[in-house]
Scaffold this motif. Structure first.
Motif, mmCIF file in Angstrom:
data_model
loop_
_atom_site.group_PDB
_atom_site.id
_atom_site.type_symbol
_atom_site.label_atom_id
_atom_site.label_comp_id
_atom_site.label_asym_id
_atom_site.label_seq_id
_atom_site.Cartn_x
_atom_site.Cartn_y
_atom_site.Cartn_z
ATOM 1 N N THR A 23 9.149 0.348 -39.206
ATOM 2 C CA THR A 23 8.964 -0.424 -37.979
ATOM 3 C C THR A 23 7.681 -1.235 -38.086
ATOM 4 O O THR A 23 6.598 -0.682 -38.315
ATOM 5 N N LEU A 24 7.826 -2.545 -37.932
ATOM 6 C CA LEU A 24 6.687 -3.465 -37.967
ATOM 7 C C LEU A 24 6.403 -3.935 -36.549
ATOM 8 O O LEU A 24 7.283 -4.487 -35.876
ATOM 9 N N ARG A 25 5.188 -3.703 -36.098
ATOM 10 C CA ARG A 25 4.776 -4.144 -34.766
ATOM 11 C C ARG A 25 3.794 -5.304 -34.903
ATOM 12 O O ARG A 25 2.791 -5.189 -35.608
ATOM 13 N N GLN A 26 4.133 -6.419 -34.248
ATOM 14 C CA GLN A 26 3.294 -7.611 -34.283
ATOM 15 C C GLN A 26 3.074 -8.112 -32.875
ATOM 16 O O GLN A 26 4.018 -8.128 -32.054
ATOM 17 N N ALA A 27 1.870 -8.496 -32.570
ATOM 18 C CA ALA A 27 1.538 -8.946 -31.222
ATOM 19 C C ALA A 27 2.452 -10.095 -30.801
ATOM 20 O O ALA A 27 2.650 -11.047 -31.560
ATOM 21 N N GLY A 28 2.986 -10.011 -29.601
ATOM 22 C CA GLY A 28 3.801 -11.082 -29.054
ATOM 23 C C GLY A 28 5.240 -11.087 -29.502
ATOM 24 O O GLY A 28 6.005 -11.988 -29.134
ATOM 25 N N ARG A 29 5.630 -10.087 -30.308
ATOM 26 C CA ARG A 29 7.003 -10.011 -30.796
ATOM 27 C C ARG A 29 7.606 -8.647 -30.496
ATOM 28 O O ARG A 29 6.885 -7.639 -30.507
ATOM 29 N N PRO A 30 8.913 -8.599 -30.250
ATOM 30 C CA PRO A 30 9.558 -7.286 -30.184
ATOM 31 C C PRO A 30 9.424 -6.577 -31.525
ATOM 32 O O PRO A 30 9.329 -7.220 -32.580
#
Length: 500
Positions: free
Chosen positions: A148-155
């Protein structure tokens, strides 16, 4: 396995860390098709949008790209042919990218158009995905073989790694796809082959809630270790800045937007936020219209309330349109609504209307269950007003004509009609004003059109249905405006456009 173990397995399967670090650009040549789950004749029957071919050069670790695309569209048959360059917050397009006006353009594009494209490229490129996970400080977590990749401003982006081969085989994210809210977007990678020092997929399929909407076969993929800055050079022009809402929209609804764009409707890159005029316009006594940049809403005065026809696009636009609906006839609440048909762009903001409270919704009988489902769907990616303020809604299926009294002593009539456009199509007739309101079957023109012009068979079917029903129509009002924002035209114009 730890997060690092799963990531290392994917890196190794794609060619190894050294090869991935050296990969600066990728050039992809492909053909394929796009479909729209919300444009068919029924809700679960996707409509063909376009067949396309493209060559894409993109900077694997950055936001720069050059896309040369040709396509044959189906909604309005048009041959798209354009080259689009994105370079950070600026971009440019040259060629034919708009089905409603297929004249070549040579113009700057807004930052949110670039951002939407980049999000799509990220989801459809294992190299871009894994490179993003290798950036120092990247927020990556593994649950089994799902990274799981979490990036600011994206689901959140979930990358499924095949435990046997180590290759990324499926990417999942949750986007907002109005009017259904949360939708699972899945990208499937198949037919991996070696291209130079890396291994890449030559078949890519995208599904939305398990419905295939995009398929492409990549005939060539070349990965280079250098970048030619001239490839991404944007002609000098004032950058088209984006609002925070537009940038957010480009990231949480990217595939929803691109389904429209593949059809040649570029204005879906924009987040329309309000109607064109400061208030509703008069059409006839007791009848007003809210004119939007692309879609319109009819408002009719009833004896003790108002009735609206159409809730276009998405909540961010319809919430502003709703203000004009409420001010159209002060003191009379909005309690009735007519959806001419289920296509997403015409009822995407229906939940905003429902959040006003006590709404009765008239829809064609075949899609009554679909409309009921709209009010039970989760909206967590971009919560709308209804998600925080749900209200009772009554959905009334229409089979036989519905006749309602209007404030002027006449009637508002809701008629089911036969149309190739959708199985649930309806028109609204106002007896005193002698007006018929329709959507998608014909767009009013400011002057007499050519015979058979515009929507062809749909215009013919509309005119024939008006005759069959024996409606005394003088004026046709459109859910879409025609040239020069013409929203109403004489019936004779429709007859000529119908070729009759």
């Amino acid at each position: 396995m730890s997060t690092q173990d799963v990531l290392d397995q994917a890196v190794s399967a794609l060619g190894g860390r050294e090869a991935l670090d050296a990969a600066v650009t990728e050039t992809i040549t492909a053909t394929g098709w796009r479909r729209h789950p919300g444009w068919g004749t029924e809700p679960h029957k996707p409509e063909a949008v376009a067949e396309f071919a493209f060559t894409l050069v993109d900077e694997i670790g950055g936001p720069r790209y050059k896309l040369s695309l040709s396509a044959q569209t189906h909604l309005v048959p048009t041959e798209l042919d354009y080259t689009e360059i994105g370079n950070g917050s600026t971009g440019h397009v040259k060629g034919i990218d708009f089905m409603f006006d297929p004249r070549p353009v040579d113009m700057a594009i807004p930052a949110w158009r670039v951002a939407t494209r980049v999000r799509h490229f990220d989801l459809t490129s294992p190299l871009r995905l894994v490179r993003a996970m290798l950036v120092p400080g990247a927020d990556v977590e593994a649950n089994g073989h799902i990274l799981t990749l979490r990036q600011a401003g994206r689901p959140d982006t979930h990358v499924h790694v095949d435990p046997r081969t180590g290759l990324p085989v499926r990417v999942e994210t949750v986007e907002e796809h109005t009017p259904l809210g949360d939708a699972t977007v899945a990208v499937l990678f198949e037919d991996y082959r070696r291209s130079g020092t890396v291994v890449v997929p030559f078949e890519v399929t995208i599904t939305v809630d398990d419905v295939p909407v995009h398929q492409e076969t990549r005939s060539g993929i070349t990965v280079a270790s250098t970048v030619l800055d001239d490839e991404f050079a944007v002609p000098e022009a004032e950058p088209v800045e984006a609002s925070a809402a537009q940038m957010a929209f480009s990231q949480f609804s990217a595939e929803w937007i691109l389904t429209y764009v593949y059809s040649g409707v570029r204005f879906y890159f924009d987040l329309q936020t309000k109607p064109l005029s400061d208030g509703p316009l008069d059409i006839a006594p007791g009848v007003k219209i809210v004119i939007g940049p692309s879609h319109n809403t009819l408002v009719v005065e009833m004896p003790d309330h108002t009735l609206a026809v159409e809730s276009p696009l998405y909540g961010d636009y319809t919430s502003e349109a709703l203000k004009q609906v409420k001010e159209a006839f002060p003191g009379k609440p909005l309690t009735e609504f007519v959806g001419t048909h289920f296509h997403y762009d015409h009822i995407g903001g229906i939940r905003e209307f429902a959040s006003n409270g006590g709404l009765t919704v008239y829809v064609g009988e075949p899609t009554a269950a679909f409309f009921e489902n709209i009010f039970t769907r989760p909206y967590t990616v971009h919560p709308d007003t209804y998600a925080t303020k749900p209200e009772p809604v009554t959905v009334k299926p229409v089979t036989d004509p519905v006749i309602l009294p209007t404030a002027d002593g006449g009637t508002l009539q809701i008629h089911r009609i036969t149309s190739d456009h959708s199985d649930d199509m309806m028109i609204v007739y106002l007896s005193t004003a002698k007006i018929v309101f329709e959507s998608d079957l014909w767009n009013p023109t400011p002057s007499m059109p050519r015979s058979g012009d515009q929507r062809g068979r749909l215009a013919t079917q509309l005119y024939q249905e008006i005759v069959r029903l024996g409606l005394d129509v003088e004026t046709v009002v459109g859910g879409h405006s025609g040239p020069d924002q013409t929203h109403a035209a004489p019936l004779a114009y429709l007859k000529t456009a119908a070729g009759l």
